[in-house]
Design a protein around this motif. Structure first.
Motif, PDB file in Angstrom:
ATOM      1  N   ASP A   1     -39.857  -4.077 -23.851  1.00  0.00           N
ATOM      2  CA  ASP A   1     -39.661  -2.808 -24.476  1.00  0.00           C
ATOM      3  C   ASP A   1     -38.780  -1.754 -23.738  1.00  0.00           C
ATOM      4  OD1 ASP A   1     -41.295  -3.047 -26.807  1.00  0.00           O
ATOM      5  OD2 ASP A   1     -43.144  -2.343 -25.866  1.00  0.00           O
ATOM      6  N   VAL A   2     -39.005  -1.763 -22.385  1.00  0.00           N
ATOM      7  CA  VAL A   2     -37.949  -0.761 -21.807  1.00  0.00           C
ATOM      8  C   VAL A   2     -36.478  -1.372 -21.937  1.00  0.00           C
ATOM      9  CG1 VAL A   2     -37.587   0.034 -19.646  1.00  0.00           C
ATOM     10  CG2 VAL A   2     -39.976  -0.018 -20.162  1.00  0.00           C
ATOM     11  N   ALA A   3     -36.486  -2.726 -21.718  1.00  0.00           N
ATOM     12  CA  ALA A   3     -35.176  -3.089 -21.746  1.00  0.00           C
ATOM     13  C   ALA A   3     -34.408  -2.939 -23.156  1.00  0.00           C
ATOM     14  CB  ALA A   3     -35.025  -4.601 -21.847  1.00  0.00           C
ATOM     15  N   LEU A   4     -35.179  -2.777 -24.179  1.00  0.00           N
ATOM     16  CA  LEU A   4     -34.441  -2.746 -25.477  1.00  0.00           C
ATOM     17  C   LEU A   4     -34.490  -1.276 -26.138  1.00  0.00           C
ATOM     18  CD1 LEU A   4     -36.300  -5.956 -27.502  1.00  0.00           C
ATOM     19  CD2 LEU A   4     -33.795  -5.779 -26.346  1.00  0.00           C
ATOM     20  N   GLN A   5     -35.505  -0.670 -25.840  1.00  0.00           N
ATOM     21  CA  GLN A   5     -35.605   0.657 -26.518  1.00  0.00           C
ATOM     22  C   GLN A   5     -35.736   1.725 -25.310  1.00  0.00           C
ATOM     23  OE1 GLN A   5     -39.218   1.093 -28.721  1.00  0.00           O
ATOM     24  NE2 GLN A   5     -39.015  -1.119 -29.559  1.00  0.00           N
ATOM     25  N   GLY A   6     -35.769   1.337 -24.077  1.00  0.00           N
ATOM     26  CA  GLY A   6     -35.557   2.497 -23.091  1.00  0.00           C
ATOM     27  C   GLY A   6     -36.766   2.956 -22.831  1.00  0.00           C
ATOM     28  N   ARG A   7     -38.005   2.685 -23.528  1.00  0.00           N
ATOM     29  CA  ARG A   7     -39.240   3.255 -23.148  1.00  0.00           C
ATOM     30  C   ARG A   7     -40.386   2.091 -23.918  1.00  0.00           C
ATOM     31  NH1 ARG A   7     -41.401   5.058 -27.988  1.00  0.00           N
ATOM     32  NH2 ARG A   7     -39.934   5.477 -29.763  1.00  0.00           N
ATOM     33  N   ILE A   8     -41.494   2.274 -23.326  1.00  0.00           N
ATOM     34  CA  ILE A   8     -42.716   1.425 -23.749  1.00  0.00           C
ATOM     35  C   ILE A   8     -43.018   1.972 -25.331  1.00  0.00           C
ATOM     36  CG2 ILE A   8     -44.829   1.041 -23.531  1.00  0.00           C
ATOM     37  CD1 ILE A   8     -44.656   1.280 -20.609  1.00  0.00           C
ATOM     38  N   SER A   9     -43.106   0.877 -26.156  1.00  0.00           N
ATOM     39  CA  SER A   9     -43.520   1.271 -27.599  1.00  0.00           C
ATOM     40  C   SER A   9     -44.861   1.658 -27.874  1.00  0.00           C
ATOM     41  CB  SER A   9     -43.256  -0.175 -28.616  1.00  0.00           C
ATOM     42  OG  SER A   9     -43.690   0.229 -29.682  1.00  0.00           O
ATOM     43  N   MET A  10     -45.322   2.693 -28.768  1.00  0.00           N
ATOM     44  CA  MET A  10     -46.427   3.077 -28.975  1.00  0.00           C
ATOM     45  C   MET A  10     -47.120   2.495 -30.013  1.00  0.00           C
ATOM     46  SD  MET A  10     -46.825   5.083 -26.581  1.00  0.00           S
ATOM     47  CE  MET A  10     -48.397   5.664 -26.919  1.00  0.00           C
ATOM     48  N   ASN A  11     -46.118   1.756 -30.818  1.00  0.00           N
ATOM     49  CA  ASN A  11     -46.618   0.733 -32.083  1.00  0.00           C
ATOM     50  C   ASN A  11     -46.881  -0.509 -31.577  1.00  0.00           C
ATOM     51  OD1 ASN A  11     -46.509   3.435 -33.548  1.00  0.00           O
ATOM     52  ND2 ASN A  11     -44.096   2.711 -33.808  1.00  0.00           N
ATOM     53  N   TYR A  12     -48.128  -1.129 -32.257  1.00  0.00           N
ATOM     54  CA  TYR A  12     -48.377  -2.526 -31.670  1.00  0.00           C
ATOM     55  C   TYR A  12     -47.540  -3.402 -32.767  1.00  0.00           C
ATOM     56  CZ  TYR A  12     -50.832  -6.737 -30.958  1.00  0.00           C
ATOM     57  OH  TYR A  12     -51.284  -8.034 -30.588  1.00  0.00           O
ATOM     58  N   SER A  13     -46.999  -4.550 -32.086  1.00  0.00           N
ATOM     59  CA  SER A  13     -46.174  -5.577 -33.007  1.00  0.00           C
ATOM     60  C   SER A  13     -46.333  -7.067 -32.560  1.00  0.00           C
ATOM     61  CB  SER A  13     -44.511  -5.269 -32.971  1.00  0.00           C
ATOM     62  OG  SER A  13     -44.030  -5.173 -31.610  1.00  0.00           O
ATOM     63  N   ALA A  14     -45.723  -7.749 -33.042  1.00  0.00           N
ATOM     64  CA  ALA A  14     -46.012  -9.433 -32.522  1.00  0.00           C
ATOM     65  C   ALA A  14     -45.294  -9.586 -31.243  1.00  0.00           C
ATOM     66  CB  ALA A  14     -45.203 -10.141 -33.732  1.00  0.00           C
ATOM     67  N   LEU A  15     -44.239  -8.674 -30.683  1.00  0.00           N
ATOM     68  CA  LEU A  15     -43.910  -8.796 -29.409  1.00  0.00           C
ATOM     69  C   LEU A  15     -45.113  -8.532 -28.336  1.00  0.00           C
ATOM     70  CD1 LEU A  15     -41.453  -8.765 -27.714  1.00  0.00           C
ATOM     71  CD2 LEU A  15     -41.043  -6.460 -27.628  1.00  0.00           C
ATOM     72  N   HIS A  16     -46.044  -7.884 -28.698  1.00  0.00           N
ATOM     73  CA  HIS A  16     -47.150  -7.506 -27.631  1.00  0.00           C
ATOM     74  C   HIS A  16     -48.257  -8.419 -27.885  1.00  0.00           C
ATOM     75  CE1 HIS A  16     -44.963  -3.558 -28.806  1.00  0.00           C
ATOM     76  NE2 HIS A  16     -44.810  -3.545 -27.697  1.00  0.00           N
ATOM     77  N   ALA A  17     -48.184  -9.645 -28.351  1.00  0.00           N
ATOM     78  CA  ALA A  17     -49.196 -10.368 -28.539  1.00  0.00           C
ATOM     79  C   ALA A  17     -49.705 -11.067 -27.337  1.00  0.00           C
ATOM     80  CB  ALA A  17     -48.640 -11.604 -29.531  1.00  0.00           C
TER      81      ALA A  17
END
Length: 560
Positions: free
Chosen positions: A476-492
Motif C-alpha cells: 500500500d505504501v509503495a503504490l499509494q504512499g500511505r496505508i489504505s483504509m479500504n479492505y480489498s483482495a490485496l489485504h487477504a
C-alpha cells in the motif's frame, strides 16, 4: 517383677499360687518404674484376625490399587509447610470473612438476603487458593523430578510416563478436594442466608474446580518444557501471569453473570462447556506424558485421538448452541476458534521427529487400506501436518454443513448481514492450509539441521503471521504512499483485518474468501510433494525375542 510379653488375643495370665508377681493382666505391658500400660490394639492381634487387622489388610489392599506416585505425592504434599500454611490461611480467611460479613450486615442480616454478598468473598478465597497454589506446586513437583535427576529412578520402574503424570495430577486433585472440604460449611452458610440459589452455588464451585484442573494440567505441560533453571524461571513467571489473567476473567464472569443469576442455558449446554474444558485437561496431561516418555515410545497417536475427540465435542457444542438459539453467528464463531486451534496444534506437530524407532514401526498399518486411513495417526512431522489438515478441514466442512442444513430446515438463521457461513468456512480453510503449510516449509531446513524441536516452527509461525500483516501494508505504501483504509483482495493475507472484516456489517466478499482458499490449496500441493518419504514407511515384523518377552510378562502378570 515379671517379664512383659505379647500374648494371644483374649489371653490373660492367671495368678500362680503363692506368687503375687504373676497376677498381671496380659493386656497390659510394663513400662518404666513398674507401671503398666495397655498394649496397642494391633499388638494384641499380631495375626490380624480381629477388627483392626481386617481394617489394616483392607487399607493395604486399597493402597496397592492406587497409583504409587499419587500415594507418594499425597504424603509429601500433605506434610509440607506450603500445604499447611495454605490450608490454615484458607480457614482463617474464611472465618474472618464470615465474622466481617455478619458484623457489617447487622442487623439487616436477619431480614435481608445477603448470601450473594457473602459468596463473593468465599469465591475469592477459594479461587486464589485453587488457582495460585495447586498449579504452582504441580509445576515445581514435576520440574524438580526432571531437573534433579529423580525421574530416571522412576523411569526404570514399571511405571509408565502416563502413570507418573496422572499420579501427580491426581495428587493435585486431592489437594483441591481438601480445600473444598474446608470451604463447604461456608457455602452452606451462604445458602441459609438466602439471596443465592443452590444451583448457582454448584455452578460457582464447578467453575472453580474445572478451571483449577485446566491450570494444573497446563502447569504440568510447561514443567516438561523447562530444561534449565533459566527457562524454568521464565515459564514459571509466564504461568503466574496467566493465572492472574484467568483469575480476573473468572471474577468478571462470576460476579457479572453467575452470582446475579444473569446466566441462562440448558443442562446439555453447561455439560458441553465443561466437557470441552475437561478435554483440555486430558490433552495437557497426555502432552506432558508424551514429553517425558522414552524416544522409542509412540508419543503421538494418543494425542491425535484426543485432538480428534476434542473436535467432535466442539462441533457438537457449537451445533447445539446454534440450534438452541437459532442464530448462525455461533457457527462463524465456532469456525474461527476451530481454525485457530488447528493452527496452534499443527505448529507444534511440525516439530516432531521424522525418525521412528523399531518399536513404533511394528505398530504401523500393514495393508494398503489401513495405511490410507491410519498412517496420519503415526508420529512424524509430515503425518502430523496431514492429520491436522485433514481433521481440521473435515471439522470446518461439517460445521458449515450443519449451518446450511439448519438454515434450510428453518432451525437457525443469520441475525446480521455479515459473512455467509460458506464464505467464512472457505476463508478459514484457506488460512489453515496456507499458513500451516508455509510454517512447515520454512521450519523444515532448521529441523533437519538442528534436530526436532518446537522452537523452529514457533519462530517460523511468528515470522509468517507477521509477514502476512505487514506485506500488504508495505505494498500500500509503495503504490499509494500511505496505508489504505479500504479492505480489498490485496489485504487477504492480513488475517487480523480479514477477520475483522468478516465479523463487520459489511461482511467478507466471497471472491476474497475464494482467493484465500485457492492460495492455501497451492501451498498444500507443494507440501504434498514432500510427504512421500513418510508415506513409504512400512511395518516391520516383531522379533522372536520380543514375542518371548511379552509371553513371559503375561505369565508373570497372571501369576500375580
Amino acid at each position: 517383677m515379671t517379664e512383659s510379653h505379647i500374648p494371644d488375643r483374649g489371653d490373660t495370665t492367671t495368678p500362680a499360687d503363692g506368687d503375687p508377681s504373676s497376677s498381671v493382666d496380659a493386656t497390659l505391658s510394663l513400662g518404666g518404674g513398674g507401671q503398666a500400660f495397655p498394649y496397642p490394639a494391633l499388638a494384641l492381634d499380631p495375626e490380624g484376625s480381629g477388627w483392626w487387622g481386617w481394617i489394616d489388610r483392607a487399607t493395604e489392599r486399597l493402597t496397592s490399587l492406587l497409583n504409587p506416585i499419587l500415594v507418594k505425592e499425597a504424603r509429601q504434599s500433605l506434610k509440607s509447610k506450603q500445604f499447611l500454611i495454605t490450608f490454615f490461611c484458607l480457614l482463617a480467611a474464611s472465618c474472618a470473612w464470615t465474622i466481617m460479613g455478619i458484623v457489617f450486615n447487622a442487623p439487616d442480616v436477619y431480614y435481608i438476603p445477603t448470601g450473594d454478598t457473602m459468596m463473593i468473598g468465599y469465591f475469592l478465597i477459594l479461587s486464589i487458593s485453587m488457582f495460585a497454589f495447586v498449579p504452582l506446586v504441580a509445576f515445581r513437583s514435576l520440574a524438580a523430578e526432571l531437573d534433579e535427576g529423580t525421574y530416571e529412578m522412576l523411569a526404570i520402574t514399571r511405571l509408565t510416563a502416563w502413570g507418573i503424570v496422572s499420579g501427580k495430577m491426581n495428587s493435585a486433585v486431592l489437594q483441591m478436594l481438601i480445600y473444598f472440604s474446608a470451604i463447604v460449611p461456608c457455602l452452606a452458610f451462604c445458602y441459609l442466608l438466602r439471596g443465592i440459589g443452590l444451583l448457582t452455588i454448584v455452578l460457582v464451585v464447578a467453575i472453580i474446580f474445572i478451571t483449577a484442573m485446566v491450570l494444573t494440567a497446563l502447569a504440568l505441560v510447561l514443567s516438561t518444557l523447562a530444561k534449565g533453571r533459566t527457562l524454568q524461571t521464565f515459564l514459571l513467571v509466564a504461568l503466574v501471569a496467566f493465572i492472574v489473567f484467568v483469575e480476573f476473567v473468572c471474577c468478571g464472569f462470576v460476579f457479572s453473570m453467575v452470582l446475579p443469576e444473569q446466566w441462562s442455558g440448558t443442562w446439555f449446554g453447561f455439560l458441553s462447556s465443561f466437557t470441552v474444558a475437561a478435554s483440555f485437561v486430558v490433552l495437557f496431561v497426555a502432552a506432558a506424558a508424551a514429553r517425558i516418555a522414552p524416544v522409542t515410545e509412540n508419543r503421538s497417536t494418543r494425542l491425535r485421538v484426543i485432538l480428534f475427540c476434542q473436535q467432535a465435542i466442539w462441533v457438537v457444542t457449537i451445533a447445539y448452541a446454534a440450534w438452541a438459539t437459532g442464530d448462525l453467528e455461533w457457527i462463524n464463531d465456532g469456525l474461527l476458534y476451530l481454525g485457530i486451534f488447528w493452527l496452534l496444534v499443527g505448529m507444534f506437530m511440525c516439530g516432531e521427529s521424522s525418525e521412528l524407532s523399531p518399536r513404533v514401526r511394528r505398530g504401523l498399518p500393514a495393508t494398503y487400506a489401513t495405511r490410507m486411513l491410519f498412517t496420519w495417526w503415526m508420529p512424524g512431522p509430515g503425518t502430523g501436518f496431514m492429520f491436522v489438515v485433514a481433521t481440521g478441514v473435515a471439522g470446518l466442512v461439517v460445521l458449515a454443513g450443519v449451518a446450511v442444513f439448519g438454515s434450510q430446515m428453518g432451525a437457525a438463521r443469520a441475525t446480521g448481514p455479515d459473512t455467509p457461513v460458506l464464505s467464512f468456512a472457505a476463508m478459514m480453510t484457506g488460512y489453515l492450509l496456507g499458513y500451516l503449510g508455509a510454517i512447515r516449509l520454512l521450519s523444515m531446513p532448521f529441523l533437519k539441521r538442528f534436530g526436532p524441536s518446537f522452537v523452529a516452527p514457533l519462530v517460523a509461525a511468528i515470522v509468517v503471521y507477521f509477514m502476512g500483516v505487514i506485506v500488504p501494508a508495505i505494498i500500500d505504501v509503495a503504490l499509494q504512499g500511505r496505508i489504505s483504509m479500504n479492505y480489498s483482495a490485496l489485504h487477504a493475507s492480513n488475517w487480523m483485518w480479514t477477520w475483522n472484516e468478516a465479523f463487520s456489517s459489511r461482511g467478507l466478499p466471497a471472491e476474497v474468501a475464494i482467493l484465500i482458499l485457492a492460495v492455501g490449496s497451492g501451498v498444500l500441493a507443494i507440501n504434498l510433494i514432500l510427504l512421500f518419504r513418510e508415506f513409504r514407511l512400512r511395518k516391520i515384523a516383531v522379533p522372536m525375542r520380543v514375542k518371548q518377552d511379552f509371553a513371559d510378562q503375561s505369565v508373570t502378570n497372571s501369576s500375580e
